[in-house]
Design an enzyme around this catalytic site. Structure first.
Site, PDB file in Angstrom:
ATOM      1  N   SER A   1     -44.651 118.356 -45.233  1.00  0.00           N
ATOM      2  CA  SER A   1     -45.020 118.697 -46.449  1.00  0.00           C
ATOM      3  C   SER A   1     -44.405 118.109 -47.750  1.00  0.00           C
ATOM      4  O   SER A   1     -44.367 116.908 -48.034  1.00  0.00           O
ATOM      5  CB  SER A   1     -45.287 120.085 -46.670  1.00  0.00           C
ATOM      6  OG  SER A   1     -46.077 120.591 -47.791  1.00  0.00           O
TER       7      SER A   1
ATOM      8  N   HIS B   1     -52.469 122.549 -48.518  1.00  0.00           N
ATOM      9  CA  HIS B   1     -52.772 121.855 -47.515  1.00  0.00           C
ATOM     10  C   HIS B   1     -54.271 122.250 -47.113  1.00  0.00           C
ATOM     11  O   HIS B   1     -54.709 122.229 -45.645  1.00  0.00           O
ATOM     12  CB  HIS B   1     -52.080 121.604 -46.261  1.00  0.00           C
ATOM     13  CG  HIS B   1     -50.509 121.147 -46.980  1.00  0.00           C
ATOM     14  ND1 HIS B   1     -50.537 119.769 -47.042  1.00  0.00           N
ATOM     15  CD2 HIS B   1     -49.333 121.526 -46.784  1.00  0.00           C
ATOM     16  CE1 HIS B   1     -49.287 119.452 -47.245  1.00  0.00           C
ATOM     17  NE2 HIS B   1     -48.656 120.602 -47.249  1.00  0.00           N
TER      18      HIS B   1
END
Length: 305
Positions: A86, A190
């Protein structure tokens, strides 16, 4: 072959940067980065409480700065592969030479602010599911309106969605899932909830001049090695609203012949997954400077392999 990885949001804990600032030159470097991005990284890394560093706009640049600082303390390390989970992808992009440290921090500061703004629209969050079979878990999450935002491998999937959807998941776990653990993040990252942040990042990225990676860079999007700097940046932008496929990243590490993995500060999460998913691969997590010697030993044994 050595893999150098950087953790994502949720890895931060109050005061975790304190021992790193005792290293020669560390305080000056953090001060310069703080000035560049308009955020007092030293304060947030040493004195702020858990709620303050849970703020997305703070946590993301703080994590990237910590990763860069701890990697620099290792000396001139030349890994065979770099990757990040991430927001850790920004740290990895700097490791690979795609962006310099300051450019990476400026872009991630923009990312954190944009994602915090997107997260404020709806009350959302993320929860880790421990155990279970992805083929059973993912359809179950979709039934509840949730997204499998992180597919981490080693039996771990992170679900993201509204707080109501996550509460329904607590009451209705997929078959085989042992526990559902709420993460220290402030939004459904996300997922489609982050779409507004993508547009903001696209504009910010136009100001960059990315270089080609000097080290193999493995992307969260599909676990593939990306050899073009502009493509790395495009993926950094798009990943804000796309699932993290850390499972595919680890498959690529294996295919490339990984023998050792070092996770930069605040390490622990990715090495924990690697111990289960990459048997036989030596690991070191940089939590404090006390871990540097073990990491340097690993570098000496594996970096040139």
């Amino acid at each position: 072959m050595l893999v150098l990885v950087a953790p994502g949001q949720g890895a931060q804990t109050p005061g975790f940067l304190t021992p790193w600032l005792e290293l020669p030159g560390a305080s000056d470097r953090i001060a310069a980065w703080s000035d560049a991005i308009g955020l007092d990284l030293a304060h947030y890394g040493t004195k702020a409480d858990a709620d303050e560093i849970r703020d997305t706009a703070v946590a993301q640049p703080l994590l990237v700065a910590a990763g860069l600082l701890s990697a620099a303390a290792l000396g001139d390390v030349k890994p065979g592969v770099v990757a990040g989970h991430s927001v850790g992808e920004f740290t990895a992009a700097a490791f690979a030479g795609v962006l310099d440290d300051t450019a990476a921090l400026r872009l991630v500061r923009t990312r954190g602010l944009a994602m915090a703004e997107a997260a404020a629209v709806t009350a959302t969050g993320m929860s880790a599911l421990l155990g279970g079979d992805p083929e059973v878990t993912v359809p179950h999450l979709e039934k509840l309106g949730l997204t499998a935002a992180n597919v981490n491998g080693a039996g771990q999937i992170v679900a993201a969605g509204t707080l109501e959807q996550l509460a329904a998941l607590e009451a209705d776990k997929p078959e085989g899932v042992r526990r559902v653990v709420a993460l220290k993040v402030a939004g459904a990252f996300h997922t489609h909830h982050m779409a507004p942040a993508v547009a903001t990042l696209e504009e910010a990225a136009k100001e960059l001049s990315p270089a080609a990676p000097v080290t193999r860079y493995v992307s969260n999007k599909d676990g593939q090695v990306v050899a073009d700097g502009a493509e790395v940046v495009a993926r950094l932008v798009g990943q804000v609203a796309n699932p993290v496929r850390w499972d595919l990243c680890m498959e690529t590490f294996q295919e490339l012949g990984a023998t050792a993995l070092i996770e930069v500060c605040p390490g622990g999460t990715l090495t924990g997954i690697a111990k289960r998913a990459l048997p036989g691969v030596a690991t070191v997590a940089l939590k404090t400077p006390d871990d540097l010697d073990a990491a340097r030993t690993l570098i000496a044994e594996h970096a040139a392999v």
